[in-house]
Scaffold this motif. Structure first.
Motif, PDB file in Angstrom:
ATOM      1  N   ALA A 117      16.565  18.447 -51.752  1.00  0.00           N
ATOM      2  CA  ALA A 117      17.052  19.625 -51.038  1.00  0.00           C
ATOM      3  C   ALA A 117      17.796  19.228 -49.773  1.00  0.00           C
ATOM      4  N   ILE A 118      18.745  20.072 -49.405  1.00  0.00           N
ATOM      5  CA  ILE A 118      19.427  20.023 -48.107  1.00  0.00           C
ATOM      6  C   ILE A 118      19.171  21.345 -47.408  1.00  0.00           C
ATOM      7  N   PHE A 119      18.732  21.294 -46.164  1.00  0.00           N
ATOM      8  CA  PHE A 119      18.531  22.489 -45.337  1.00  0.00           C
ATOM      9  C   PHE A 119      19.400  22.353 -44.082  1.00  0.00           C
ATOM     10  N   ASP A 120      20.327  23.272 -43.919  1.00  0.00           N
ATOM     11  CA  ASP A 120      21.287  23.222 -42.812  1.00  0.00           C
ATOM     12  C   ASP A 120      21.006  24.383 -41.869  1.00  0.00           C
ATOM     13  N   GLY A 121      20.390  24.088 -40.732  1.00  0.00           N
ATOM     14  CA  GLY A 121      20.026  25.128 -39.780  1.00  0.00           C
ATOM     15  C   GLY A 121      21.200  25.594 -38.938  1.00  0.00           C
ATOM     16  N   THR A 141       7.810  34.947 -44.789  1.00  0.00           N
ATOM     17  CA  THR A 141       6.927  34.198 -43.890  1.00  0.00           C
ATOM     18  C   THR A 141       7.681  33.720 -42.657  1.00  0.00           C
ATOM     19  N   ILE A 142       8.903  33.245 -42.850  1.00  0.00           N
ATOM     20  CA  ILE A 142       9.715  32.783 -41.715  1.00  0.00           C
ATOM     21  C   ILE A 142       9.977  33.927 -40.745  1.00  0.00           C
ATOM     22  N   LEU A 143      10.298  35.103 -41.275  1.00  0.00           N
ATOM     23  CA  LEU A 143      10.553  36.260 -40.403  1.00  0.00           C
ATOM     24  C   LEU A 143       9.280  36.666 -39.662  1.00  0.00           C
ATOM     25  N   GLU A 144       8.147  36.576 -40.350  1.00  0.00           N
ATOM     26  CA  GLU A 144       6.871  36.921 -39.706  1.00  0.00           C
ATOM     27  C   GLU A 144       6.492  35.914 -38.622  1.00  0.00           C
ATOM     28  N   LYS A 145       6.962  34.678 -38.762  1.00  0.00           N
ATOM     29  CA  LYS A 145       6.657  33.630 -37.793  1.00  0.00           C
ATOM     30  C   LYS A 145       7.773  33.446 -36.768  1.00  0.00           C
ATOM     31  N   GLY A 180      11.299  30.775 -33.768  1.00  0.00           N
ATOM     32  CA  GLY A 180      12.477  31.079 -32.980  1.00  0.00           C
ATOM     33  C   GLY A 180      13.558  31.793 -33.766  1.00  0.00           C
ATOM     34  N   LYS A 181      14.700  31.992 -33.088  1.00  0.00           N
ATOM     35  CA  LYS A 181      15.814  32.698 -33.719  1.00  0.00           C
ATOM     36  C   LYS A 181      16.599  31.736 -34.608  1.00  0.00           C
ATOM     37  N   GLY A 182      17.686  32.233 -35.140  1.00  0.00           N
ATOM     38  CA  GLY A 182      18.507  31.408 -36.008  1.00  0.00           C
ATOM     39  C   GLY A 182      17.997  31.422 -37.434  1.00  0.00           C
ATOM     40  N   GLY A 183      18.510  30.493 -38.235  1.00  0.00           N
ATOM     41  CA  GLY A 183      18.132  30.463 -39.646  1.00  0.00           C
ATOM     42  C   GLY A 183      18.573  29.171 -40.285  1.00  0.00           C
ATOM     43  N   SER A 184      18.676  29.191 -41.622  1.00  0.00           N
ATOM     44  CA  SER A 184      19.037  27.978 -42.344  1.00  0.00           C
ATOM     45  C   SER A 184      19.583  28.318 -43.719  1.00  0.00           C
ATOM     46  N   THR A 185      20.557  27.544 -44.159  1.00  0.00           N
ATOM     47  CA  THR A 185      20.955  27.571 -45.563  1.00  0.00           C
ATOM     48  C   THR A 185      20.042  26.622 -46.329  1.00  0.00           C
ATOM     49  N   ALA A 186      20.138  26.649 -47.646  1.00  0.00           N
ATOM     50  CA  ALA A 186      19.334  25.746 -48.475  1.00  0.00           C
ATOM     51  C   ALA A 186      20.024  25.543 -49.814  1.00  0.00           C
ATOM     52  N   ALA A 204      21.010  33.587 -46.136  1.00  0.00           N
ATOM     53  CA  ALA A 204      20.316  32.526 -45.396  1.00  0.00           C
ATOM     54  C   ALA A 204      18.845  32.871 -45.264  1.00  0.00           C
ATOM     55  N   PHE A 205      18.058  31.864 -44.933  1.00  0.00           N
ATOM     56  CA  PHE A 205      16.680  32.086 -44.515  1.00  0.00           C
ATOM     57  C   PHE A 205      16.675  32.407 -43.019  1.00  0.00           C
ATOM     58  N   GLY A 206      15.733  33.282 -42.614  1.00  0.00           N
ATOM     59  CA  GLY A 206      15.576  33.565 -41.192  1.00  0.00           C
ATOM     60  C   GLY A 206      16.589  34.571 -40.683  1.00  0.00           C
ATOM     61  N   ASP A 207      17.159  34.280 -39.491  1.00  0.00           N
ATOM     62  CA  ASP A 207      18.125  35.169 -38.846  1.00  0.00           C
ATOM     63  C   ASP A 207      17.572  36.588 -38.715  1.00  0.00           C
TER      64      ASP A 207
END
Length: 254
Positions: free
Chosen positions: A40-44, A86-90, A95-101, A172-175
């Protein structure tokens, strides 16, 4: 599996002032009577905690799904949704921002299951020909979906289409600030590993902003060592003036 498959990766921090936001995952795992290769690649973006969290948890969540072996596409979609929730709940901790995957699961050296959100990409090479296995989730391509969720796509500021004028990817994840207008729903595809399969490249957009799929394949097709290939591809992106964080995994067959 190690007799048939080798892998290597390389990362380079971009020219921005923030800390490195790209993360990689590469591992082999025995699951019951099956051999799995997990890559996997995760790009925040505006975050290194969220891609780091994904590196630690996303594959575990996928493999926990009871129907992974029978309905892998459904299992991966559900695991992506659960992980994003889970990421949104945490958000207070992560913190803010997010990540592709982009995630690739190699099953018994016979089949690839590829999933992605955002613009990190997976490309396979068969007989020297590049084929993209993931989908670039660009705001301009998903304008209608974003608008139906109450958001908008704008090229201002700058000249890149962005969700609500902020984020240059449509999924994206997060944001958390954009969650009403953003989805973490992945595109999922299957690919059979056959005798023509040479290698797979996973990379963040620091590669793909300056190299086409075929250019990336041509750049490393004669390099047999996977780690050397990943490093060479990264160096080629730098030579072409990529200024973003760069992460790259090469998985080589035969």
């Amino acid at each position: 599996m190690s007799k048939h498959v080798t892998h290597g990766y390389h990362l380079v921090k971009g020219k921005s002032n923030h800390a490195m936001e790209d993360y990689v995952f590469a591992d082999f795992k025995q699951a019951d009577d099956n051999e799995l290769g997990l890559f996997a690649i995760f790009d925040g973006h505006l975050s290194h905690d969220i891609p780091d969290y994904l590196r630690s948890h996303l594959f575990d969540n996928i493999l926990k799904e009871p129907d992974f072996w029978t309905e892998p596409e459904n299992a991966i979609r559900r695991a992506y949704r659960i992980t994003n929730t889970t990421i949104l709940e945490k958000a207070v901790d992560l913190g803010k921002g997010g990540s592709t995957a982009v995630t690739v699961i190699l099953i018994n050296c016979q089949k690839l299951v590829v999933a992605n959100v955002g613009d990190s990409r997976a490309v396979i090479c068969k007989n020297g020909v590049a084929k993209q296995l993931s989908v670039d989730h660009e705001p301009s391509k998903e304008r209608e979906i974003i608008e139906n969720r109450g958001g908008f796509v704008s090229n201002f500021p700058g000249d890149v289409p962005r969700v609500d004028g902020q984020l240059a990817v449509a999924r994206a994840f997060g944001d958390k600030s954009l969650k009403e207008h953003l989805t973490s729903e992945p595109d999922v595809t299957m690919e059979i590993i056959d005798d023509d399969t040479e290698f797979v490249i996973l990379a963040s957009d620091g590669i793909w902003k300056v190299l086409s799929n075929q250019e990336a394949v041509d750049c490393i097709k004669h390099i047999k060592d996977a780690r050397s290939a990943a490093k060479h591809l990264t160096e080629e992106a730098l030579a072409r003036k990529s200024s973003d964080d760069i992460s790259c995994i090469v998985v080589r067959f035969r």
